[in-house]
Enzyme design. Sequence first.
Site, PDB file in Angstrom:
ATOM      1  CB  CYS A 168      -0.935   0.005   1.211  1.00  0.00           C
ATOM      2  SG  CYS A 168      -2.134  -1.336   1.220  1.00  0.00           S
ATOM      3  CG  HIS A 247      12.033  -1.818   3.851  1.00  0.00           C
ATOM      4  ND1 HIS A 247      11.809  -3.012   4.493  1.00  0.00           N
ATOM      5  CD2 HIS A 247      11.653  -2.022   2.556  1.00  0.00           C
ATOM      6  CE1 HIS A 247      11.329  -3.896   3.630  1.00  0.00           C
ATOM      7  NE2 HIS A 247      11.224  -3.314   2.449  1.00  0.00           N
ATOM      8  CG  HIS A 340      -2.845   3.693   3.524  1.00  0.00           C
ATOM      9  ND1 HIS A 340      -3.492   3.397   2.347  1.00  0.00           N
ATOM     10  CD2 HIS A 340      -2.696   2.506   4.188  1.00  0.00           C
ATOM     11  CE1 HIS A 340      -3.719   2.100   2.289  1.00  0.00           C
ATOM     12  NE2 HIS A 340      -3.249   1.537   3.391  1.00  0.00           N
ATOM     13  CG  ASN A 373      -7.060  -0.344   1.928  1.00  0.00           C
ATOM     14  OD1 ASN A 373      -6.355   0.269   1.122  1.00  0.00           O
ATOM     15  ND2 ASN A 373      -6.549  -1.122   2.859  1.00  0.00           N
TER      16      ASN A 373
END
Length: 461
Positions: A168, A247, A340, A373
Amino acid sequence: MDLLMLVYAFLILYPLLLLFRWVDGKLDRECYILDYECYKPTDDRMLNTEFSGDIILRNKNLGLNEYKFLLKAIVSSGIGEQTYAPRMVFDGREENPRYEDAILEMDEFFHDCIDKLLTRSGVSPQEIDVLVVNISMLSVMPSLCSRIINHYKMREDIKSYNLTGMGCSASLISVNIAQNIFKSRKNVYALVITSESLTPNWYSGNNRSMILANCLFRSGGCAMLLTNKRALKHKAMFKLKCLVRTHHGARDESYNCCIQTEDEQGHSGFHLDKTLPKAATRAFIDNLREISPKILPIRELLRFGIMALIRKWRNRNNKGAGGPRPVINFKTGVDHFCIHTGGKAVIDGIGVNLDLSEYDLEPARMTLHRFGNTSAGSLWYVLAYMEAKKRLKKGDRVLMISFGAGFKCNSCLWEVVRDLKNGNVWKDCIDSYPPKTLANPFMEKYGWINNEDESTFVFPS
């Protein structure tokens, strides 16, 4: 004497020439969004409440407890009944999709968004220098990049990048690729395509950690036209100020919390682990720690640092009674928050951690309700909502925050270059948002399922 004058002139002008070249080169490294187009599928792909319940019932592997679990999830999801699904769902073939179904889903999105974007911007496909496509859960041969290049007959020297498996948060990774190319090449057009392929990724088993994805994800996507052309900066909509990628894939817990796998019966699906909130919080904190000094004024950083030191000193002297943990006020450097739409819990969690108001969270909540979403494309629907509400004024700063499998947290800051008010995909319905009461049709039809004591419940056959 003349030679001495030439030496003096050289010593004075050469540093100025170097400075001019440095400034000139830096201007060519800027990253602008000229335009973007969010995808709105046709109305015949819209999911209403009753049909969503019927889809759940079509899974013959579900027992009573799994059926109740899914109904509870969709009731509390914050998703309305105007979201979109792939065509194969309406044909009743979600458990046995064909390769052509996945390609059709992508082609409908590509042709609609890219056609509209290039037509509106006046840029021809042959002018595109860089193409970046991110569709995390579909890898085909030839690539989706090649499919677009073939359809639009783009140039032979186009630089193409086809990303899969990025989750995403992939759209900001795609923007980062374009941004890095802009640093070494002048006068470039970059076309960035971001979406997700739902067709081949329907889960037909009964594992709770995997059936949840069927309820949350919806069809959508966005095409963006980026450039570093200095002559077009006044026509641009946004200018990229900074972008930070975090990350945590080296941590086993973070890597495994959000992963595509098979259940015990061999059904492929997307596993969402109970450790996901913890992994997301960790990545979020680390990402904020890096981006904060880049976007916040020094006075706010100093205030936070002093408050943190005072609390630490009090804890040391009062054995843990140092008072509440200090919170950075991101509103000192950010005007709008583009979050998001991973789910209601994701929006609520970011709101609490950043101390945001309901006004700040409204674009994400309304996007989740209207479009669901849409994976990596969701950020751009949230941005379009702000534009449609005429919130975005010249000089405003927009912070984008996204999460993705890996586990990743990516964020960036955009500066609004000119007043924006078009509204993109929202322009036909923006007047009805936000509603005075946010209707939850799933609650009205299935809300009774939250009553744990209903002993008369009969599983539909």
